[in-house]
Scaffold this active site. Structure first.
Site, PDB file in Angstrom:
ATOM      1  N   GLU A  40       7.064  55.544  36.790  1.00  0.00           N
ATOM      2  CA  GLU A  40       7.480  55.084  37.952  1.00  0.00           C
ATOM      3  C   GLU A  40       8.954  55.140  38.158  1.00  0.00           C
ATOM      4  O   GLU A  40       9.539  55.355  38.815  1.00  0.00           O
ATOM      5  CB  GLU A  40       6.670  53.662  37.854  1.00  0.00           C
ATOM      6  CG  GLU A  40       5.229  53.607  38.155  1.00  0.00           C
ATOM      7  CD  GLU A  40       5.028  54.268  39.146  1.00  0.00           C
ATOM      8  OE1 GLU A  40       5.678  54.265  40.508  1.00  0.00           O
ATOM      9  OE2 GLU A  40       3.714  54.984  39.271  1.00  0.00           O
ATOM     10  N   CYS A 197       1.185  63.201  55.386  1.00  0.00           N
ATOM     11  CA  CYS A 197       1.898  62.454  56.314  1.00  0.00           C
ATOM     12  C   CYS A 197       3.428  62.596  55.963  1.00  0.00           C
ATOM     13  O   CYS A 197       4.084  61.408  55.682  1.00  0.00           O
ATOM     14  CB  CYS A 197       1.529  61.064  56.347  1.00  0.00           C
ATOM     15  SG  CYS A 197       2.072  60.232  57.706  1.00  0.00           S
TER      16      CYS A 197
END
Length: 382
Positions: A40, A197
């Site tokens: 992360e 997207c």
DNA sequence: AAGCCGGGGAG
DNA sequence: CTCCCAGGCTT
């Protein structure tokens, strides 16, 4: 807001993910909180393609939180070199120590506790909690912001607190009810933003596929997809000049550790003059060729000039001119080559002679790393 | 709220 | 070239 969309979103997204989700990324499906955490942090503002090579290397070098906590900061920075945003590496190291000392070496599962750790903000805390602990905690990275701003046609710059709060609220509402779905849901959300997207070539504007949410997406229905999310206009980045000293003594080059707060904080680089606003063309030509060796030393090593006495070097040679572009700055670095007759011992521990063969042990700014890689080592028998 | 902090890929 | 990115911290 559309209650129907909110109620059906997670399920529709999971169906999409089953058919179109990304596969084969080395950090997918991981449950080890340490491994999730490293991925992360490394992926923050950094491309998947870059992390793909660097993540396994980092995990091999520092396999556990304990080993990371016990490692010297220079080893961590060296492993992080080239990835940028070096506060991430410094915080990574500090966070590992925190986990050892405050949590006995075990990552907490509560997102609020995760957020108390160095370098872990609300979104990263949510990601770790979701992936490693199945917690119903939302994420809100650039992907999710874009997807939600479009789905609900949210006006206003996403930097504004009001808009940001609204997005967090939606991210929370959209979570699947079943916490066991949290890892795959979180992954699906990022996959959808990253591959369908997208910012500039969303699938809804191509004829390759019909978007799963085409009939619900408010931006699509009102033909505003490319205009959302709205962002504040950024000022043009200012330009600077700096002079760097490339002092060599046989196979060694003189490096200086950069202050933590500055750009490239904590990394080792060449002694460097203060930055000044970029001169115009005429001034450049005038300055470029009239620095004496004394002036270069005074510019780049003002406090050590005396230690590096005038008899220890011979001449200064005008070297490379390197342009480097940051997000908020552009920097032109003028390299000045000098040779030192002896390896002067410095009292300043932030100055160090480093053999060209040992540069790999140091975290260097990418342009400096490339520059020094181009130097030819002097043969030992010469 | 605004500024700061890297680097590389995409368009 | 400009824009973008699995953001967080400091002021």
């Amino acid at each position: 807001m559309s209650k129907t969309l909110i109620a059906s979103f997670a399920q529709k997204l999971l169906v999409w993910h089953q058919a179109h989700g990304r596969e084969g990324l080395p950090w997918q499906g991981i449950k080890d909180p340490y491994a999730v955490w490293i991925s992360e942090i490394m992926l923050q503002q950094t491309q998947v393609a870059t992390v793909l090579e660097r993540y396994p290397r980092f995990m091999a070098r520092f396999p556990t939180v304990k080993q990371l906590a016990l490692a010297p900061i220079d080893a961590v920075l060296a492993e992080w070199a080239g990835l940028g945003y070096y506060s991430r590496a410094r915080n990574l190291h500090a966070c590992a120590k925190q986990v050892m000392e405050q949590f006995s070496g075990t990552f907490p599962s509560d997102p609020r506790l995760l957020e108390s750790l160095k370098g872990i903000g609300r979104s990263t805390a949510g990601a770790i909690a979701a992936f490693a602990f199945h917690e119903r905690a939302p994420i809100l990275d650039a992907n999710v912001k874009r997807v939600l701003a479009r789905l609900f046609a949210i006006e206003g710059a996403i930097e504004e607190k009001k808009v940001n709060d609204l997005l967090w609220g939606l991210a929370q509402e959209l979570l699947p009810t079943d916490s066991e779905r949290m890892p795959v849901y979180t992954q699906a959300l990022m996959d959808f933003g990253a591959t369908w997207c997208t910012s500039r070539k969303p699938v809804c504007l191509s004829d390759a596929y019909v978007c799963t949410f085409a009939k619900q997406c408010q931006a699509n229905l009102s033909n505003q997809v490319l205009m959302l999310p709205q962002k504040k206009v950024k000022a043009k980045s200012p330009e600077f000049d700096a002079d760097l000293l490339l002092m060599r003594h046989q196979n060694a080059v003189l490096l200086q550790r950069r202050p933590e707060k500055a750009i490239w904080g904590g990394l080792w680089s060449l002694p460097e003059s203060p930055w000044r606003a970029k001169a115009n063309k005429v001034d450049q030509e005038i300055q470029g060729h009239f620095f004496s060796p004394e002036e270069i030393l005074k510019l780049t090593l003002p406090n050590e000039n005396a230690e590096l006495g005038h008899k220890d070097y011979q001449q200064v040679i005008l070297g490379e001119r390197i342009k480097h572009v940051f997000t908020h700055r552009r920097l032109w670095m003028q390299i000045w080559h000098m040779n030192s007759a002896k390896a002067v011992q410095f009292t300043d521990e932030n100055l160090r002679w480093v053999s060209l063969h040992q540069l790999g042990q140091y975290g260097l700014p990418q342009p400096i790393k490339l520059l020094l890689q181009g130097l030819n080592p002097v043969r030992d028998d010469e």
